[in-house]
Design an enzyme around this catalytic site. Structure first.
Site, mmCIF file in Angstrom:
data_model
loop_
_atom_site.group_PDB
_atom_site.id
_atom_site.type_symbol
_atom_site.label_atom_id
_atom_site.label_comp_id
_atom_site.label_asym_id
_atom_site.label_seq_id
_atom_site.Cartn_x
_atom_site.Cartn_y
_atom_site.Cartn_z
ATOM 1 N N CYS A 161 0.839 -1.197 0.000
ATOM 2 C CA CYS A 161 0.000 0.000 0.000
ATOM 3 C C CYS A 161 0.874 1.247 0.000
ATOM 4 O O CYS A 161 2.104 1.177 0.067
ATOM 5 C CB CYS A 161 -0.936 0.010 1.205
ATOM 6 S SG CYS A 161 -0.056 -0.027 2.787
ATOM 7 N N CYS A 206 3.326 1.712 2.803
ATOM 8 C CA CYS A 206 4.567 0.940 2.653
ATOM 9 C C CYS A 206 5.587 1.740 1.845
ATOM 10 O O CYS A 206 6.773 1.810 2.207
ATOM 11 C CB CYS A 206 4.289 -0.384 1.944
ATOM 12 S SG CYS A 206 3.242 -1.525 2.870
ATOM 13 N N CYS A 262 46.606 -13.619 -15.773
ATOM 14 C CA CYS A 262 47.254 -13.831 -14.477
ATOM 15 C C CYS A 262 46.337 -13.367 -13.353
ATOM 16 O O CYS A 262 45.235 -12.873 -13.589
ATOM 17 C CB CYS A 262 48.591 -13.095 -14.412
ATOM 18 S SG CYS A 262 48.429 -11.305 -14.584
ATOM 19 N N CYS A 289 45.058 -9.793 -13.441
ATOM 20 C CA CYS A 289 43.924 -9.603 -14.354
ATOM 21 C C CYS A 289 42.612 -9.900 -13.639
ATOM 22 O O CYS A 289 41.616 -9.184 -13.795
ATOM 23 C CB CYS A 289 44.061 -10.509 -15.574
ATOM 24 S SG CYS A 289 45.476 -10.160 -16.630
ATOM 25 N N ASP A 348 23.207 -38.367 11.953
ATOM 26 C CA ASP A 348 21.828 -38.695 12.258
ATOM 27 C C ASP A 348 21.695 -40.207 12.073
ATOM 28 O O ASP A 348 22.504 -40.822 11.376
ATOM 29 C CB ASP A 348 20.895 -37.941 11.315
ATOM 30 C CG ASP A 348 19.444 -38.333 11.503
ATOM 31 O OD1 ASP A 348 18.988 -38.378 12.652
ATOM 32 O OD2 ASP A 348 18.778 -38.626 10.485
ATOM 33 N N ASP A 386 19.850 -36.097 6.580
ATOM 34 C CA ASP A 386 19.110 -36.267 5.335
ATOM 35 C C ASP A 386 18.826 -34.945 4.636
ATOM 36 O O ASP A 386 18.236 -34.928 3.565
ATOM 37 C CB ASP A 386 17.801 -37.024 5.580
ATOM 38 C CG ASP A 386 16.853 -36.275 6.516
ATOM 39 O OD1 ASP A 386 17.113 -35.094 6.801
ATOM 40 O OD2 ASP A 386 15.864 -36.878 6.957
ATOM 41 N N ASP A 393 17.135 -32.315 9.384
ATOM 42 C CA ASP A 393 18.404 -32.041 10.044
ATOM 43 C C ASP A 393 19.017 -30.720 9.583
ATOM 44 O O ASP A 393 20.180 -30.441 9.887
ATOM 45 C CB ASP A 393 19.402 -33.174 9.765
ATOM 46 C CG ASP A 393 18.969 -34.483 10.396
ATOM 47 O OD1 ASP A 393 18.566 -34.461 11.568
ATOM 48 O OD2 ASP A 393 19.018 -35.515 9.711
#
Length: 799
Positions: free
Chosen positions: A15, A18, A81, A84, A485, A686, A690
């Site tokens: 809006c 905002c 190199c 660069c 785990d 997994d 986790d």
């Protein structure tokens, strides 16, 4: 003071208030003269005298909104190199909207993090203004083709340069045998001039661009050094009286250019091998597929396929898409995708990964992912990201490279002046200064780290180990503790019958009766019973009046007998006691097993037998823990399961310590405690539940099938659920880090030894040019030794 106009995309505004909040936040940033926000276009226009983009983005984010970001990639040509690389990065960072820029010398690509409104063409202009060529949106295969053309051009240039330089250098070898084949001055001039100004033009062009950018690079050193030798030769030719043979150095300048060109050609050819993993993965993508519509087959381009299309894959063909088998039975060779060497059986309902090779059967596959969303595309992106990233150790190289070329120019000037002050002839002083310029090799420094990372991540990907970033690769070599785990990581995650005992001793009859009751059930425990019956090839009888007993089990009539299979509540409801199975039941429960009782529930209820279900260990789990133990890496088990089942797994695998009954939210805290104890921790899970623990660890290792969640939750993703890939991932990290150290050592030692030798007159420009070419080639060749690495081989065999 001039002001800079920034246009920022802003998301999250709903809006006018905002927009006003964002404007006020921007106006508070020091140096901002004006700010206006357009809600319709979701953009903020800011006039700022300081041009602090990071401050503007931070202000928007602190106001509760977001500035969308994007990742752009450019192919950059002309870099020679480490200096660069630094120049291109600095040029990109000056572009308004760029938050970070990383340039890889080995892959010749730039990766830029920027605000979403920034166009790639703007970045390309900045690169070209810095003196290099940039190609927007270059696909890897296009870049490979361009590299092939460039290699062919370099090969021709090297051949011509060596052909022209050979007559100039042959007299040097003739002198060793008492032969004097010195060419006349005019012949030397005619041979050396095309090498100097036609074949060597690239050094002048690149060197001049470096001077305009107020910096230096390898090309500048070569251009100055060879020009000095060529100019000295012209002077000597002009100053020498007629009839006398002048002392010329045309051969030094021509041979140096020829050797440098040869070194760059060999270096680029070797660099191409470091990206072999990407090219191999790209080659897995078929261009066409056989689509099935209403039973009719038609061959179409891959781009014409849509989700849920049916695709027919014939024997020996590659699967064009990710999908699910609808009809047919076959095997899939997924070696180049997951590293799995054995073909995997495929039947209706099984998942298919695009790029795998179909076996002997025809399969009808329903498309589930296309284009950039396929597993293969995500793997390619992950490997590209890792190869484009910089390891933390590279920061030291970047700092050195910024001052390297200016320092070499100062040393060369000091060499010239020092020899003149010591009373040496001007030509001797100049030749020694030229040798200093020629032997200095910043390109070896620039290649040391990226070449090793590209080779290491490439060989790891071929074996099913996807390394997300260079930092994870570098940190993993120092891991001292691995936290696992349990379910889905060390165990299969599916229950199986661990123990069973029949009261009458007839375990086969007990299994047949339990299997009959479980027929048709989708319960995981029912599947475990039926799997065991299938393994033992038992004939399962028919069951009548089958009914589910909610919260207790299942019941039915078999051969006129009323039987039931269920938990302890089933016993209690039928007024039964475990009897002679009580002690065994108590012991199995203490191990964390799930118990099921088979009873006869007629007029005279009685216990027939007992089943104990548990999660089965993965085949490679014990070998993985043993491999870690052999490397003196402690293993930890972190699981939410009860202490009994956790202890059984730990004892079976000889895991050092157990953390049981840990909630998912507390796993990260457990990992943090291990780190506080001084350990460098790798967490293996997994990649989904986790995720917090994976993020908390020094290195997160996701055990999965290449899903987006697994790939983003951890620094390293294992494409197969094989625990043995965990020590393998740490092993390839250790080997790669060792190659980085070796490369940096040789890159530094070449210059630390070579520059003083050249300054004190012990190296001629020709020998210096050969040493410079050798340094770059040796660094890349050393990195390529990583391609011989294989999981499980003896350390001495891997080198």
């Amino acid at each position: 003071m001039s002001s800079t106009t920034h246009t920022l995309p802003v998301s999250g505004m709903t809006c006018a208030s905002c927009a006003g909040r964002v404007e006020r936040a921007l106006l508070k940033v020091p140096g901002v003269d004006s700010a206006s926000v357009n809600l319709a276009t979701e953009q903020a226009h800011v006039e700022s005298s300081e041009g602090d983009l990071a401050g503007l983005v931070q202000a928007v984010e602190q106001a509760g909104y977001a500035v969308p970001q994007q990742t752009l990639e450019l192919a950059v040509e002309g870099m020679t190199c480490a200096s660069c690389v630094g120049r291109v990065e600095r040029a990109l960072l000056k572009v308004p909207g760029v938050r970070s820029a990383t340039v890889n010398l080995a892959s010749e690509r730039a990766r830029i993090e920027a605000i979403a409104t920034l166009e790639a063409a703007t970045l390309a202009q900045a690169v070209e203004a810095a003196g290099y060529k940039a190609q927007v949106g270059a696909r890897p295969e296009t870049a490979a083709q361009a590299n092939d053309r460039r290699l062919a051009h370099e090969r021709r240039a090297v051949f011509i340069a060596l052909l022209l330089a050979a007559p100039l250098v042959l007299p040097m070898f003739g002198d060793l045998f008492g032969q004097h084949w010195m060419l006349p001055a005019w012949a030397q001039f005619l041979l050396a001039t095309p090498v100097q100004f036609i074949l060597g033009a690239r050094f002048y062009v690149a060197g001049w661009k470096a001077v305009r950018a107020r910096t230096g690079n390898m090309d500048l050193l070569v251009a100055i050094g060879t020009s000095a030798g060529y100019g000295l030769s012209l002077y000597q030719w002009w100053a020498t009286p007629a009839g006398e043979m002048p002392h010329l150095y045309f051969e030094a300048s021509a041979v140096v250019i020829a050797l440098v060109l040869l070194g760059k050609y060999l270096e680029n050819r070797a660099k191409r091998q470091t990206s072999a993993a990407i090219r191999a993965l790209e080659a897995l993508r078929p261009e066409r597929a056989t689509r099935v519509i209403d039973g009719r087959e038609e061959e179409v381009a891959i781009t014409a396929l849509r989700l849920n299309d049916l695709v027919m894959v014939k024997p020996g063909e590659r699967f064009p898409v990710d999908g699910e088998v609808v009809d047919g039975h076959s095997q899939a060779d997924e070696a180049l995708i997951s590293g799995e060497s054995l073909p995997v059986n495929k039947a209706p309902g099984d998942k298919i990964t695009g790029g795998a090779i179909n076996g002997e059967g025809r399969l009808l596959v329903r498309t589930t992912a296309l284009g950039g969303e396929t597993v293969l595309a995500r793997i390619i992106r992950l490997v590209e990201d890792a190869q484009a990233a910089k390891a933390p150790i590279q920061k030291l190289v970047d700092k050195v490279s910024q001052i390297f070329v200016p320092a070499v120019l100062v040393i060369a000037l000091a060499t010239l002046i020092g020899w003149l002050l010591a009373g040496a002839p001007a030509e001797v002083a100049l030749i020694n200064a030229v040798a200093v310029l020629v032997i200095a090799c910043p390109c070896a420094l620039g290649l040391a780290t990226p070449a090793a990372i590209m080779a290491g991540t490439g060989v790891a990907a071929r074996h099913g180990i996807l390394i997300k970033d260079a930092e994870s690769l570098e940190v993993a070599h120092a891991v001292t503790a691995v936290a696992f785990d349990k379910t889905g990581t060390l165990t299969s995650g599916t229950p199986r019958i661990v123990h069973l005992q029949a009261v009458d001793g007839d375990e086969a009859a007990l299994l047949r009766q339990a299997g009959a009751l479980q027929r048709g059930s989708e319960h995981p425990l029912a599947k475990a019973v039926l799997d065991r019956c299938a393994e033992q090839q038992l004939l399962v009888p028919e069951v009548d009046k089958s009914q589910s007993l909610t919260g207790r089990g299942i019941a039915g009539s078999i051969d006129g007998r009323e039987l039931a299979l269920g938990n302890r509540r089933l016993l209690e409801e039928n007024g039964l006691e475990p009897g002679e199975l009580a002690a065994q039941a108590e012991a199995w429960e203490a191990q964390g097993r799930t118990l099921s009782w088979l009873i006869e529930s007629g007029t005279q209820p009685r216990v027939l037998g007992l089943f104990a279900f548990g999660d089965s260990l993965k085949p490679g789990a014990a070998a993985a823990i043993a491999a870690l133990d052999a490397r003196h890496i402690r293993s930890h088990l972190i699981t939410g399961d009860n202490r009994g089942s956790a202890r059984v797994v730990a004892e079976a695998l000889k895991i050092d310590s157990v953390h049981a009954e840990v909630l998912p939210a507390d796993k990260a805290a457990t990992v943090a405690d291990l780190k506080k104890g001084g350990a460098v921790v790798a967490m293996v899970g997994d990649g989904i539940n986790d995720a917090p623990a994976l993020a908390a660890a020094d290195v997160g290792i996701a055990m999965g099938g290449g899903t987006d969640v697994a790939m983003h939750a951890a620094g390293i993703t294992l494409m197969r659920g094989d625990p043995r890939l965990v020590p393998a991932a740490l092993d390839i990290s250790r080997h790669t880090y060792r190659k980085i150290q070796q490369n940096l050592f040789w890159a530094f030692i070449y210059n630390m030894v070579g520059i003083p030798l050249a300054a004190f007159g012990f190296l001629s420009p020709v020998v210096a040019g050969a040493a410079m070419a050798l340094s770059s080639v040796s660094v890349v060749s050393n990195a390529l030794l990583l391609r011989r690495w294989k999981p499980g081989h003896d350390e001495e065999q891997r080198a």
